[in-house]
Motif scaffolding. Structure first.
Motif, PDB file in Angstrom:
ATOM      1  N   LYS B   9     -14.448 -10.621 -23.053  1.00  0.00           N
ATOM      2  CA  LYS B   9     -13.671  -9.731 -23.927  1.00  0.00           C
ATOM      3  C   LYS B   9     -12.763  -8.779 -23.154  1.00  0.00           C
ATOM      4  N   GLY B  10     -13.195  -8.391 -21.936  1.00  0.00           N
ATOM      5  CA  GLY B  10     -12.373  -7.476 -21.153  1.00  0.00           C
ATOM      6  C   GLY B  10     -11.120  -8.121 -20.603  1.00  0.00           C
ATOM      7  N   LEU B  11     -11.164  -9.447 -20.451  1.00  0.00           N
ATOM      8  CA  LEU B  11     -10.023 -10.118 -19.831  1.00  0.00           C
ATOM      9  C   LEU B  11      -8.793 -10.085 -20.735  1.00  0.00           C
ATOM     10  N   ILE B  12      -8.954 -10.492 -21.988  1.00  0.00           N
ATOM     11  CA  ILE B  12      -7.778 -10.583 -22.853  1.00  0.00           C
ATOM     12  C   ILE B  12      -7.943  -9.743 -24.120  1.00  0.00           C
ATOM     13  N   LYS B  13      -8.979 -10.050 -24.896  1.00  0.00           N
ATOM     14  CA  LYS B  13      -9.101  -9.462 -26.224  1.00  0.00           C
ATOM     15  C   LYS B  13      -9.116  -7.937 -26.200  1.00  0.00           C
ATOM     16  N   GLU B  14      -9.886  -7.371 -25.281  1.00  0.00           N
ATOM     17  CA  GLU B  14      -9.925  -5.911 -25.164  1.00  0.00           C
ATOM     18  C   GLU B  14      -9.410  -5.492 -23.799  1.00  0.00           C
ATOM     19  N   ASN B  15      -8.375  -6.173 -23.326  1.00  0.00           N
ATOM     20  CA  ASN B  15      -7.849  -5.840 -21.998  1.00  0.00           C
ATOM     21  C   ASN B  15      -7.577  -4.341 -21.902  1.00  0.00           C
ATOM     22  N   PRO B  16      -8.200  -3.662 -20.924  1.00  0.00           N
ATOM     23  CA  PRO B  16      -8.116  -2.206 -20.896  1.00  0.00           C
ATOM     24  C   PRO B  16      -6.685  -1.687 -20.756  1.00  0.00           C
ATOM     25  N   VAL B  17      -5.826  -2.431 -20.067  1.00  0.00           N
ATOM     26  CA  VAL B  17      -4.472  -1.915 -19.843  1.00  0.00           C
ATOM     27  C   VAL B  17      -3.522  -2.352 -20.948  1.00  0.00           C
ATOM     28  N   LEU B  18      -3.490  -3.682 -21.220  1.00  0.00           N
ATOM     29  CA  LEU B  18      -2.431  -4.186 -22.087  1.00  0.00           C
ATOM     30  C   LEU B  18      -2.756  -4.064 -23.569  1.00  0.00           C
ATOM     31  N   VAL B  19      -4.047  -3.981 -23.923  1.00  0.00           N
ATOM     32  CA  VAL B  19      -4.382  -3.866 -25.342  1.00  0.00           C
ATOM     33  C   VAL B  19      -4.877  -2.456 -25.676  1.00  0.00           C
ATOM     34  N   LEU B  20      -5.793  -1.927 -24.860  1.00  0.00           N
ATOM     35  CA  LEU B  20      -6.325  -0.588 -25.145  1.00  0.00           C
ATOM     36  C   LEU B  20      -5.467   0.528 -24.553  1.00  0.00           C
ATOM     37  N   VAL B  21      -4.537   0.164 -23.651  1.00  0.00           N
ATOM     38  CA  VAL B  21      -3.652   1.129 -22.986  1.00  0.00           C
ATOM     39  C   VAL B  21      -4.421   2.300 -22.373  1.00  0.00           C
ATOM     40  N   LEU B  22      -5.361   1.961 -21.481  1.00  0.00           N
ATOM     41  CA  LEU B  22      -6.078   2.988 -20.725  1.00  0.00           C
ATOM     42  C   LEU B  22      -5.687   2.834 -19.255  1.00  0.00           C
ATOM     43  N   GLY B  23      -5.952   3.862 -18.481  1.00  0.00           N
ATOM     44  CA  GLY B  23      -5.692   3.767 -17.048  1.00  0.00           C
ATOM     45  C   GLY B  23      -4.225   3.554 -16.740  1.00  0.00           C
ATOM     46  N   THR B  24      -3.361   4.263 -17.476  1.00  0.00           N
ATOM     47  CA  THR B  24      -1.927   4.046 -17.302  1.00  0.00           C
ATOM     48  C   THR B  24      -1.403   4.559 -15.960  1.00  0.00           C
ATOM     49  N   CYS B  25      -2.015   5.644 -15.442  1.00  0.00           N
ATOM     50  CA  CYS B  25      -1.468   6.229 -14.205  1.00  0.00           C
ATOM     51  C   CYS B  25      -1.509   5.244 -13.040  1.00  0.00           C
ATOM     52  N   PRO B  26      -2.690   4.666 -12.689  1.00  0.00           N
ATOM     53  CA  PRO B  26      -2.684   3.713 -11.584  1.00  0.00           C
ATOM     54  C   PRO B  26      -1.863   2.469 -11.893  1.00  0.00           C
ATOM     55  N   THR B  27      -1.824   2.066 -13.181  1.00  0.00           N
ATOM     56  CA  THR B  27      -1.046   0.883 -13.545  1.00  0.00           C
ATOM     57  C   THR B  27       0.417   1.078 -13.176  1.00  0.00           C
ATOM     58  N   LEU B  28       0.940   2.266 -13.486  1.00  0.00           N
ATOM     59  CA  LEU B  28       2.347   2.500 -13.190  1.00  0.00           C
ATOM     60  C   LEU B  28       2.565   2.753 -11.705  1.00  0.00           C
ATOM     61  N   ALA B  29       1.613   3.449 -11.068  1.00  0.00           N
ATOM     62  CA  ALA B  29       1.871   3.927  -9.715  1.00  0.00           C
ATOM     63  C   ALA B  29       1.667   2.874  -8.640  1.00  0.00           C
ATOM     64  N   THR B  30       0.697   1.952  -8.824  1.00  0.00           N
ATOM     65  CA  THR B  30       0.379   1.072  -7.705  1.00  0.00           C
ATOM     66  C   THR B  30       0.932  -0.335  -7.870  1.00  0.00           C
ATOM     67  N   THR B  31       1.765  -0.570  -8.894  1.00  0.00           N
ATOM     68  CA  THR B  31       2.229  -1.935  -9.106  1.00  0.00           C
ATOM     69  C   THR B  31       3.582  -2.203  -8.475  1.00  0.00           C
ATOM     70  N   THR B  32       3.998  -1.401  -7.493  1.00  0.00           N
ATOM     71  CA  THR B  32       5.279  -1.683  -6.849  1.00  0.00           C
ATOM     72  C   THR B  32       5.183  -2.932  -5.986  1.00  0.00           C
ATOM     73  N   SER B  33       3.997  -3.268  -5.493  1.00  0.00           N
ATOM     74  CA  SER B  33       3.851  -4.523  -4.757  1.00  0.00           C
ATOM     75  C   SER B  33       2.531  -5.191  -5.149  1.00  0.00           C
ATOM     76  N   VAL B  34       2.503  -6.519  -5.042  1.00  0.00           N
ATOM     77  CA  VAL B  34       1.335  -7.282  -5.472  1.00  0.00           C
ATOM     78  C   VAL B  34       0.103  -6.883  -4.661  1.00  0.00           C
ATOM     79  N   ILE B  35       0.298  -6.670  -3.348  1.00  0.00           N
ATOM     80  CA  ILE B  35      -0.834  -6.349  -2.482  1.00  0.00           C
ATOM     81  C   ILE B  35      -1.500  -5.046  -2.912  1.00  0.00           C
ATOM     82  N   SER B  36      -0.691  -3.998  -3.127  1.00  0.00           N
ATOM     83  CA  SER B  36      -1.316  -2.715  -3.468  1.00  0.00           C
ATOM     84  C   SER B  36      -1.941  -2.768  -4.856  1.00  0.00           C
ATOM     85  N   ALA B  37      -1.329  -3.555  -5.775  1.00  0.00           N
ATOM     86  CA  ALA B  37      -1.912  -3.693  -7.109  1.00  0.00           C
ATOM     87  C   ALA B  37      -3.269  -4.375  -7.033  1.00  0.00           C
ATOM     88  N   LEU B  38      -3.346  -5.433  -6.207  1.00  0.00           N
ATOM     89  CA  LEU B  38      -4.594  -6.168  -6.070  1.00  0.00           C
ATOM     90  C   LEU B  38      -5.665  -5.253  -5.462  1.00  0.00           C
TER      91      LEU B  38
END
Lengths: 200, 230
Positions: B9-38
């Motif tokens: 359920k966490g992967l898609i149905k209740e995805n914390p970022v894309l569906v529940l929109v939680l944890g927005t700060c790290p999502t925006l801040a660390t996604t400038t490169s794939v390595i740092s996002a991973l």
């Protein structure tokens, strides 16, 4: 000295705006920005807590943690201090300044888990600021947060009246408008450097 | 709910970022490169799994009234462990993530799972839930960083992509691009899953894990206003 302080202040208000360029405190920025009066209340409460938190954590780090080689406890100590401080301020405000509590109090508990507050205290330490510089930088970050909140509340009141495509309703259109507001702040990059001749 | 469902359920149905929109700060801040996002995704997953298990194991001991400070201490402890491990073994990534690594403490996903799941379920289920939510978070970060790095710097995880490298859109790796790509991604997910999954239409209190312990006056005020409109 004054020049350095002024440049720290300006840099943290507009150039390194915590919300729009460092992505800290996004949740309240998006959640409490529907009305201008709520946005202002939240912004003022954040400035207040940021100043208090810096005043409490900077001496702790400098006089207690660093001399004893306990820097690794920084995160735990800071978050606990901030959480306790916020609770304490709320109780104190309720007892001694009920009018202020009515206008700011409701926002205080929300701030405990606001990453901008923890972020500013950690950044002040990692930037190697002294006490006065830290306080000025916190004030600047708080003011920047308030500015972003109020500006965005204004933008949002217009967006609410628009009719975006179905998939964009709600959160997506809010983020797109935040992107445009952020773009306008992007234009400030370099302003402070030019004003102060690279004093940073 | 079966074990697989808890994980999935966490992967898609209740995805914390894309569906529940939680944890927005790290999502925006660390996604400038794939390595740092991973790196961010996996670090947060490690903290989430450990804190979920610890909180679930302690659920009968922690008094209800002071549970939030207790959760924060547990989470901050694991964040310290993870960041010390990263500093020792992956110093480059540690430098790259900077302050955002310490800020995992205030990531609403972790506190939210403690409050919504771990304090009511067994240790095993909580670990699965943490793993699923953590991978969902990592997946969302990967998707977003792929878009930003591919079109923003013409590379993927540091490797140059032949055609795209000539037509970079550098603004995508900057702050405005972050908000923009995030908005587009959520809109895409909303369009693909319209009606199928429960989705939140605006940032409001019910989706916020902090709502349960924040000054509910704000939420109550909002509700009464909405009722007045209706």
């Amino acid at each position: 000295m004054l020049k350095t302080l002024l440049s720290i202040l300006l840099a943290s208000v507009i150039v390194n705006n915590y919300v729009l360029s460092k992505f800290l405190g996004i949740c309240p920025f998006l959640g409490v920005s529907k009305k201008i009066d709520q946005a202002t209340g939240m912004g003022l409460a954040v400035i207040f807590v940021m100043l208090l938190a810096t005043a409490a954590t900077w001496p702790l780090q400098t006089y207690l943690l660093a001399p004893n080689g306990l820097e690794y406890l920084q995160t735990i100590v800071f978050i606990l201090v901030i959480a306790a401080l916020v609770q304490f301020v709320e109780i104190a405000l309720k007892k001694y300044a009920p009018a202020l509590h009515r206008s700011l109090g409701v926002y205080l508990p929300l701030i405990t888990t606001n990453c901008a507050v923890l972020g500013v205290t950690l950044n002040n330490i990692s930037d190697g600021y002294g006490f006065i510089e830290s306080m000025v930088s916190s004030l600047g970050c708080g003011l920047g947060f308030l500015l972003a909140m109020v500006l965005f509340a204004g933008v949002r009141s217009r967006v609410e009246k628009a009719i975006p495509p179905v998939a964009f309703r709600g959160i997506p259109i809010t983020l797109i408008s935040a992107s445009i507001v952020s773009l306008s702040f992007y234009g400030f990059a370099g302003v402070v450097d030019n004003l102060f001749g690279g004093a940073l | 709910m079966s074990k697989t469902q808890i994980f999935i359920k966490g992967l898609i149905k209740e995805n914390p970022v894309l569906v529940l929109v939680l944890g927005t700060c790290p999502t925006l801040a660390t996604t400038t490169s794939v390595i740092s996002a991973l790196a961010m995704g996996l670090a947060a997953t490690a903290v989430l799994v450990c804190s979920n298990m610890a909180i679930s194991a302690l659920r009968k001991i922690i008094p209800d009234t002071v549970r939030i400070p207790c959760y924060i201490v547990v989470i901050a402890g694991f964040v310290t462990v993870v960041s010390m491990l990263m500093q020792a073994f992956l110093p480059d990534l540690y430098e790259m993530l900077g302050v955002y690594l310490a800020l995992i403490v205030v990531n609403c996903i972790i506190l939210g799972r403690a409050e919504m799941f771990a304090r009511k379920n067994t240790v095993g289920d909580s670990a699965l839930d943490g793993l699923g939510m953590g991978f969902g978070f990592t997946l969302a970060l990967l998707a977003m960083s792929t878009v930003r790095e591919l079109f923003g710097s013409g590379t993927w995880a540091g490797y140059a992509i032949p055609y795209l490298a000539n037509f970079k859109i550098p603004i995508l790796t900057q702050a405005p691009g972050g908000f923009f790509v995030f908005g587009l991604l959520i809109a895409t997910v909303a369009a693909l899953t319209s009606g199928e999954y429960p989705k939140k239409n605006s940032f409001d209190c019910e989706g916020c894990p902090n709502a349960k312990f924040c000054g509910r006056d704000v939420c109550a005020e909002k509700e009464s206003e909405e009722n007045a409109h209706a």
